[in-house]
Design a protein around this motif. Structure first.
Motif, PDB file in Angstrom:
ATOM      1  N   ILE A 255     -67.150 -70.873 -43.879  1.00  0.00           N
ATOM      2  CA  ILE A 255     -68.383 -71.151 -44.616  1.00  0.00           C
ATOM      3  C   ILE A 255     -69.162 -69.869 -44.807  1.00  0.00           C
ATOM      4  O   ILE A 255     -69.334 -69.084 -43.875  1.00  0.00           O
ATOM      5  CB  ILE A 255     -69.255 -72.157 -43.841  1.00  0.00           C
ATOM      6  CG1 ILE A 255     -68.514 -73.484 -43.672  1.00  0.00           C
ATOM      7  CG2 ILE A 255     -70.594 -72.384 -44.553  1.00  0.00           C
ATOM      8  CD1 ILE A 255     -69.265 -74.501 -42.860  1.00  0.00           C
TER       9      ILE A 255
ATOM     10  N   CYS B  25     -63.142 -71.538 -36.562  1.00  0.00           N
ATOM     11  CA  CYS B  25     -63.967 -71.591 -37.768  1.00  0.00           C
ATOM     12  C   CYS B  25     -64.679 -70.261 -37.952  1.00  0.00           C
ATOM     13  O   CYS B  25     -64.846 -69.492 -37.013  1.00  0.00           O
ATOM     14  CB  CYS B  25     -65.008 -72.703 -37.665  1.00  0.00           C
ATOM     15  SG  CYS B  25     -64.269 -74.345 -37.690  1.00  0.00           S
TER      16      CYS B  25
ATOM     17  N   ILE C 259     -68.228 -68.760 -39.704  1.00  0.00           N
ATOM     18  CA  ILE C 259     -69.494 -69.128 -40.351  1.00  0.00           C
ATOM     19  C   ILE C 259     -70.352 -67.885 -40.476  1.00  0.00           C
ATOM     20  O   ILE C 259     -70.771 -67.306 -39.473  1.00  0.00           O
ATOM     21  CB  ILE C 259     -70.226 -70.211 -39.532  1.00  0.00           C
ATOM     22  CG1 ILE C 259     -69.387 -71.489 -39.550  1.00  0.00           C
ATOM     23  CG2 ILE C 259     -71.617 -70.478 -40.109  1.00  0.00           C
ATOM     24  CD1 ILE C 259     -69.847 -72.552 -38.613  1.00  0.00           C
TER      25      ILE C 259
ATOM     26  N   ALA D 231     -76.535 -66.595 -38.611  1.00  0.00           N
ATOM     27  CA  ALA D 231     -76.257 -68.026 -38.755  1.00  0.00           C
ATOM     28  C   ALA D 231     -77.305 -68.822 -37.985  1.00  0.00           C
ATOM     29  O   ALA D 231     -77.793 -68.370 -36.955  1.00  0.00           O
ATOM     30  CB  ALA D 231     -74.869 -68.345 -38.223  1.00  0.00           C
TER      31      ALA D 231
ATOM     32  N   SER E 214     -75.243 -68.426 -42.766  1.00  0.00           N
ATOM     33  CA  SER E 214     -75.328 -69.799 -43.251  1.00  0.00           C
ATOM     34  C   SER E 214     -76.196 -70.638 -42.330  1.00  0.00           C
ATOM     35  O   SER E 214     -76.475 -70.245 -41.197  1.00  0.00           O
ATOM     36  CB  SER E 214     -73.923 -70.417 -43.325  1.00  0.00           C
ATOM     37  OG  SER E 214     -73.190 -69.806 -44.361  1.00  0.00           O
TER      38      SER E 214
END
Ligand code: UD1
Ligand code: MG
Length: 458
Positions: free
Chosen positions: A324, A306, A308, A295, A311
């Motif tokens: 995400i 969250c 992630i 990331a 990304s």
């Protein structure tokens, strides 16, 4: 007791081989100079005095109001540099701490200890030294048989015996101010044509005035930057330091060697950072998140819990329980409210995705406001740019966008509106209306989950 801090930053940094002044080279995303300025600021009520010269205007612009400035027009050495601050500081404070702007990893705590040491020292100054097998061009500390510091010899003029000395000068000194201002002019011109601040040691020693040396333990603090090789070493050391502090504060980092977090970043407890992850700039991450692997997050605010994965997130805001990736890209002004899901290959720019929006696959949402619980079908695109201007797209709550919908902005869809697969929406869609085709037209059929009325197709 009152303290002024003088930071030397006027040198060109010839060994960097750069058009950019050395102190403006970037360390963990920020110009070098800001590290020493910040450290100094935490030591004294009074702003530090920055001696500038090479690239003075650029340095001044970078630091701004955080410092006072004196100009060293010609760079005639570190002793000459300190002398430029005399007019401003003479008679102002009891002690003067001198540091060099190319030592960004020095801790405020260390400098505070040195100041405390000088407060107990009847002699004119205390300095910081370090014992190392890799002296990297630092001045060598010469002690007499009784162990008293007698001189500092610069590498360029040292004899082979002196070069073998492992104790080196950190370039950090805490002076009794009166003595400093009176004795600076006694520094002789060196064979290299410079006035070395380090020669004050010999001047004091020749009068048998005691100089205290404080030994530095952490080798990372001793990293002075004279070449780009040193810059990379400092980058690695700072990274180790930041990662360690994060782990001790309750963040899991599975592979610190491939985790790149800037010191400006804040991360909450029980967040897990997976390998090959870059978290930069003014970023905050909440508690219980899983970030990475792979990331890149820059200047963004991320809430709690969250996820992630693989990304890129730039200048975006993400509330809680958002997931995400893989392969999501949030750009400037993206705002994802709680519970948003953004799957493979999505891009969001300057848009708000409200609570519970689902955006599973291959979509671009730009300049839009997407209402709560809207489902964004695979391949949906906001056509926000007409070649001249950007236009906005707005959807209400519970909208269903069929796969491959083109939303030709400016356009607004009411609550509960639906689009068929491949619809090219060029006009506003009223609430609870299904549009299909190219260009999309209402289909005389009730939207789902509502009581059906019978309609003829028009
Ligand atoms: C200096 C010390 C050395 C020490 C090392 C630690 C001297 C003579 N030598 O060597 O003993 O081990 O730092 O890092 O002090 N500067 C000015 N004006 C000048 C010259 C330099 O402002 O005329 C500034 C530079 O911008 C830099 C700092 O002073 O921030 C140190 O100068 P630098 O040339 O890097 O000295 P070193 O060779 O590293
Ligand atoms: Mg240096």
């Amino acid at each position: 007791m009152s303290l002024d801090v003088v930071i030397l930053a006027a040198g060109q940094g010839t060994r960097m081989k750069s058009r950019l002044p050395k102190v403006l080279h970037s360390l963990a995303g920020r110009p070098l100079i800001l590290y020493s300025v910040e450290t100094a600021t935490s030591l004294s009520q009074r702003p530090p005095v920055l001696v500038i010269g090479h690239g003075a205007e650029k340095v001044r612009q970078t630091v701004g109001e955080a410092a006072r400035y004196v100009l060293q027009e010609e760079q005639l050495g570190t002793g000459h540099a300190v002398a430029q601050a005399r007019e401003l500081l003479s008679g102002q404070s009891e002690h003067v701490l001198v540091i060099y702007a190319d030592m960004p990893l020095l801790r405020a705590e260390t400098l505070r200890k040195l100041h405390a040491l000088q407060q107990r020292n009847p002699g004119p100054f205390s300095l910081l030294t370090h014992v190392t097998d890799t002296p990297r061009g630092f001045g060598r500390i010469i002690r007499d048989k009784g162990g008293l510091v007698r001189a500092i010899v610069e590498e360029a003029v040292a004899t082979p015996d002196q070069l073998a000395i492992r104790e080196v000068n950190m370039g950090v000194y805490c002076f009794s101010a009166g003595w400093l201002w009176e004795n600076l002019d006694r520094i002789p011109l060196s064979p290299k044509g410079e006035y070395y601040l380090t020669d004050l040691v010999e001047i004091a020693a020749s009068e048998d005035l005691p100089i205290q040396a404080m030994l530095l333990n952490d080798p990372d603090e001793a990293l002075g930057i004279n070449t780009r090789v040193h810059l990379a070493e400092a980058e690695a050391a700072l990274r180790r330091r930041v990662n360690r502090e994060l782990m001790l504060s309750g963040v899991t980092i599975t592979d610190p060697a491939t985790t790149y977090v800037h010191p400006t970043v804040r991360i909450g407890r029980d967040t897990v950072i997976l390998p090959n992850t870059y978290i930069w700039g003014q970023t905050t991450i909440g508690e219980g998140c899983v970030i990475g692997p792979n990331a890149i997050i820059e200047d963004s605010a991320i809430g709690d819990r969250c996820r992630i994965v693989v990304s890129v997130i730039e200048q975006a805001t993400i509330e809680d329980e958002v997931d995400i990736g893989p392969f999501g890209h949030l750009r400037k002004g993206a705002y994802l409210e709680s519970g948003v899901h953004m799957g493979n290959f999505g891009e969001v720019k300057n848009s708000r995705l409200r609570k519970g929006v689902k955006m599973g696959h291959f979509s671009y949402i730009g300049d839009a406001d997407i209402g709560e619980n809207t489902n964004i079908g695979a391949g949906t695109i906001t056509c926000n740019y007409d070649g001249e201007k950007k236009h906005r797209t707005t959807t209400g709550k519970n909208v269903f966008l069929g796969s491959d919908t083109m939303l030709v902005a400016p356009v607004t869809l009411g609550d509960g509106a639906r689009t068929g697969a491949g619809a090219v929406v060029t006009r506003d869609v009223p609430p609870d209306t299904l549009v299909v085709g190219v260009p999309a037209r209402p289909r005389a059929r009730q939207t789902s989950r509502r009581k059906k009325k019978s309609h003829q197709e028009g």
